[in-house]
Design a protein around this motif. Structure first.
Motif, PDB file in Angstrom:
ATOM      1  N   GLN A  27      19.406  35.017  26.169  1.00 40.93           N
ATOM      2  CA  GLN A  27      20.111  33.750  26.374  1.00 40.93           C
ATOM      3  C   GLN A  27      20.386  33.026  25.061  1.00 40.93           C
ATOM      4  N   ASP A  28      19.469  33.132  24.096  1.00 38.46           N
ATOM      5  CA  ASP A  28      19.636  32.370  22.853  1.00 38.46           C
ATOM      6  C   ASP A  28      20.712  32.948  21.928  1.00 38.46           C
ATOM      7  N   LYS A  70      19.132  14.885  21.985  1.00 34.99           N
ATOM      8  CA  LYS A  70      18.315  15.070  23.182  1.00 34.99           C
ATOM      9  C   LYS A  70      18.715  14.088  24.289  1.00 34.99           C
ATOM     10  N   VAL A 131      24.408  28.528  28.647  1.00 26.69           N
ATOM     11  CA  VAL A 131      23.467  27.402  28.638  1.00 26.69           C
ATOM     12  C   VAL A 131      24.137  26.066  28.915  1.00 26.69           C
ATOM     13  N   GLU A 179      20.930  22.897  33.174  1.00 26.82           N
ATOM     14  CA  GLU A 179      19.552  23.264  33.491  1.00 26.82           C
ATOM     15  C   GLU A 179      19.142  24.550  32.792  1.00 26.82           C
ATOM     16  N   GLU A 180      20.049  25.523  32.736  1.00 23.50           N
ATOM     17  CA  GLU A 180      19.724  26.794  32.093  1.00 23.50           C
ATOM     18  C   GLU A 180      19.557  26.657  30.586  1.00 23.50           C
ATOM     19  N   GLY A 182      18.049  24.009  29.133  1.00 23.68           N
ATOM     20  CA  GLY A 182      17.042  22.985  28.881  1.00 23.68           C
ATOM     21  C   GLY A 182      16.132  23.287  27.703  1.00 23.68           C
ATOM     22  N   ASP A 183      15.832  24.552  27.478  1.00 23.73           N
ATOM     23  CA  ASP A 183      14.938  24.915  26.376  1.00 23.73           C
ATOM     24  C   ASP A 183      15.515  24.519  25.029  1.00 23.73           C
ATOM     25  N   PHE A 184      16.832  24.408  24.949  1.00 28.98           N
ATOM     26  CA  PHE A 184      17.475  24.154  23.663  1.00 28.98           C
ATOM     27  C   PHE A 184      17.636  22.661  23.370  1.00 28.98           C
ATOM     28  N   ASN A 186      14.887  21.306  22.701  1.00 26.01           N
ATOM     29  CA  ASN A 186      13.682  21.288  21.866  1.00 26.01           C
ATOM     30  C   ASN A 186      14.072  21.604  20.420  1.00 26.01           C
ATOM     31  N   THR A 189      12.799  24.981  19.075  1.00 24.26           N
ATOM     32  CA  THR A 189      13.484  26.141  19.658  1.00 24.26           C
ATOM     33  C   THR A 189      14.811  26.406  18.951  1.00 24.26           C
ATOM     34  N   THR A 193      15.533  29.619  16.471  1.00 21.58           N
ATOM     35  CA  THR A 193      16.592  30.550  16.871  1.00 21.58           C
ATOM     36  C   THR A 193      17.605  30.715  15.753  1.00 21.58           C
TER      37      THR A 193
END
Length: 627
Positions: A27-28, A70, A131, A179-180, A182-184, A186, A189, A193
């Protein structure tokens, strides 16, 4: 222009699920795609400028900026590259890989084999929809009098286009993370990456958090943080080897692999013809166990990270190393992560193998002492290469070293030249120099040495060497009794010796409770050893093979033992057993059991029960000595 709405030029209800499912394995990857596209845009405008076809004005501080917000849940990718006109947005964005979208959908919509996807669809930008719920492009072309354009799409086939107020050349892509993604949101993260995929991109990459609370010093003053460049625009591997120092190589290794143990040595690859390839391969200090060794070779394409350890390019045995390889000529598919099935990659693999072999030969010939010092670290890698690659074997077979039991390093040719005549072209080896110390000592009494082969890979390695060099054989020191160890001056009566052997077989079989006990009586020059166990090389290798199969879940059944108990006729204990064979006393039984256990201990570990009895018996013998 007025706001324009329309549908992406494809005959599909939705291309994006297809992109998400089959084009990208991680995904990243969208971060790599968007930043590499930004770098491409800068390269293009620089090229036009050099040709006098673009007036860049003062905007020549080329860079890529990644901005995280954010609060707004956005991630921006900003460049000052070539930009796009309205027509170019329509051509390159709206038509989705205008040269083959229909073919792509027709061929791959219902297939999951990513290796079939060929690399001419140009879909890198669309990885952002992995994402983002919505993606916005704001771009201004380098062309005189061009109007800025804003494009927006919410992940379906509809889009919106209109003019924008952007007044600086380049492109700004904004991802409204869903939602997919969301990790990014951060900070760590995103930064990690970027460092993972873009460490060597050719233009500076800056990262900032737009809504980050400003920090203050102890006096209450705002701390102004200078933008941090996350990449090295001129990595060491891109430089000429002659301009690089040892310390620079070591520092590059530490920074790239987070390994603070110095590498043993390295190879700087620099080739322009018949293909372009640059890189550095490091030989790290390896682990002692072959099955725990794990290297890491990063593959790049024009300073864009592709993947770790791609076997199509890097020979399998070299994957035990650490390094960086950059080859702009690699035939990648659309996701940049998989190589097409192209014979060109084999040529690259062969070239890398040749350079590694050349380096090893050079070290052996010019720096033999240094080569020997790190042999223990690199020998598993070289032996693995010999097993896996016939061309590599041909280039390094003559420089493979063997450590002898007197701690010296010797090649096979040197060993045979020194001991071959005495040993009839047999190479004696030990797999445990402590366990087999008795046999080593006996060889050394006749000025003979064994080589130490105690690594997991050595069993397969010696079989391979025997196949390649059919006139030699490897034998473990406990596989037989050489003629050199026998006392040929001892007068023997054939009939008498046969009877003595039969007597000893009967005594040992009965005392030990082993009906299949095999005894061989010899007159050995050494009187220090009463008995020893030997097992033919063929039998032991068969046992080892069956053991490996059993560990793999394949039941091969029990392998009958072929061990032989060799008894030294000249030893006082054996003479005593012969003289008192008919008496069946407790002392005789004790001596027989002790001789046998001592012989086994020099060959392999005793079973727990046998060891317990041996220790108890040894104490009883010592008690008798003081009574």
């Amino acid at each position: 222009m007025n706001k324009e709405k329309g549908n992406l030029s494809i005959h599909s209800e939705n291309i994006f699920p297809i992109i998400k499912k089959w084009l990208y394995s991680d995904q990243d990857i969208f971060i790599r795609e968007l930043i590499s596209n930004a770098c491409d845009a800068i390269t293009k405008v620089k090229r036009l400028s050099s040709l006098g076809e673009a007036d860049l004005g003062d905007n020549t501080d080329f860079q890529v900026k990644v901005v995280l917000n954010k609060t707004a849940k956005t991630l921006k990718f900003i460049d000052n590259g070539i930009g796009m006109t309205e027509e170019e947005v329509k051509k390159y964005i709206n038509q989705i890989a205008f040269s083959g979208a229909e073919d792509f959908l027709k061929t791959y919509k219902d297939k999951g084999d990513v290796d079939q996807i060929i690399g001419h669809f140009g879909l890198g930008f669309y990885s952002s929809f992995m994402v983002a719920e919505t993606v916005e492009i704001n771009t201004l072309s380098y062309k005189q009098d061009a109007l800025a354009v804003k494009w927006r799409c919410d992940g379906r086939t509809e889009f919106e286009m209109e003019n924008s107020s952007k007044d600086e050349r380049g492109t700004e892509i904004t991802l409204y993370l869903g939602e997919e993604g969301g990790d990014f949101l951060n900070e760590y993260t995103v930064k990690s990456t970027i460092e993972k995929y873009c460490s060597f991109m050719p233009y500076p990459i800056y990262f900032e958090v737009a809504d980050k609370e400003p920090e203050k010093d102890k006096d209450g003053n705002l701390i102004v943080e200078e933008p941090e460049v996350l990449n090295d625009v001129t990595p060491l591997y891109s430089k000429q080897p002659s301009s690089c120092t040892d310390e620079e190589y070591k520092e590059f290794y530490r920074k790239t692999f987070r390994d603070f143990q110095e590498p043993l040595f390295w190879i700087h690859l620099n080739m322009d013809y018949p293909f372009n390839l640059k890189g550095i391969l490091y030989f790290p200090k390896l682990n002692t166990e072959f099955d725990t060794m794990e290297g890491r070779i990063k593959l790049y394409n024009n300073q864009v990270f592709v993947a770790d350890n791609i076997k199509e390019v890097i020979p399998e045995f070299l994957l035990l190393l650490k390094g960086v390889i950059d080859c702009p000529d690699l035939p990648l598919n659309v996701s940049r992560s998989f190589l097409q099935n192209d014979g060109f990659t084999r040529k690259i693999s062969d070239y890398i193998t040749k350079k590694v072999a050349d380096k090893l030969n050079s070290l052996f010939k010019s720096e033999r002492e240094g080569f020997e010092k790190f042999w223990e670290d690199i020998s598993p890698f070289i032996k693995y290469g010999v097993l896996k690659d016939s061309k590599f074997y041909e280039k390094v077979a003559s420089i493979i070293l063997y450590k002898t039991t007197n701690q010296q390093y010797i090649t096979l040719e040197e060993y045979l030249e020194k001991y071959g005549e005495k040993l009839d072209k047999q190479v004696y080896y030990v797999s445990d120099d402590v366990q087999q110390a008795q046999y080593i000592k006996m060889l050394q009494e006749y000025e003979l040495e064994a080589v130490i082969l105690d690594h997991n890979i050595d069993s397969a390695f010696i079989s391979h060497m025997e196949m390649k060099k059919k006139d030699i054989g490897f034998k473990r020191v406990d596989s037989n009794i050489t003629e050199l160890m026998k006392d040929k001056d001892q007068a023997t009566d054939g009939e008498s010796s046969t009877k003595e052997a039969e007597t000893l077989t009967k005594v040992f079989s009965k005392t030990l409770g082993k009906e299949d006990c095999k005894v061989q009586l010899e007159s050995l020059k050494s009187q220090d050893v009463a008995g020893m166990i030997i097992l033919s090389e063929e039998s032991r290798r068969m046992q080892e093979m069956m053991k490996r199969y059993s560990m793999g879940g394949l039941n091969m059944g029990a392998m009958p033992t072929e061990e032989i108990l060799v008894l030294n006729k000249k030893h006082p204990l054996i003479q005593y057993i012969l003289e008192h064979a008919e008496e069946e006393t407790e002392l005789l039984n004790c001596i027989v059991q002790q001789v046998y256990d001592l012989a086994v201990m020099g060959h392999k570990p005793l079973s727990p029960e046998a060891m317990t009895n041996f220790i108890k018996r040894s104490h009883e013998i010592m008690k008798q000595l003081i009574l």
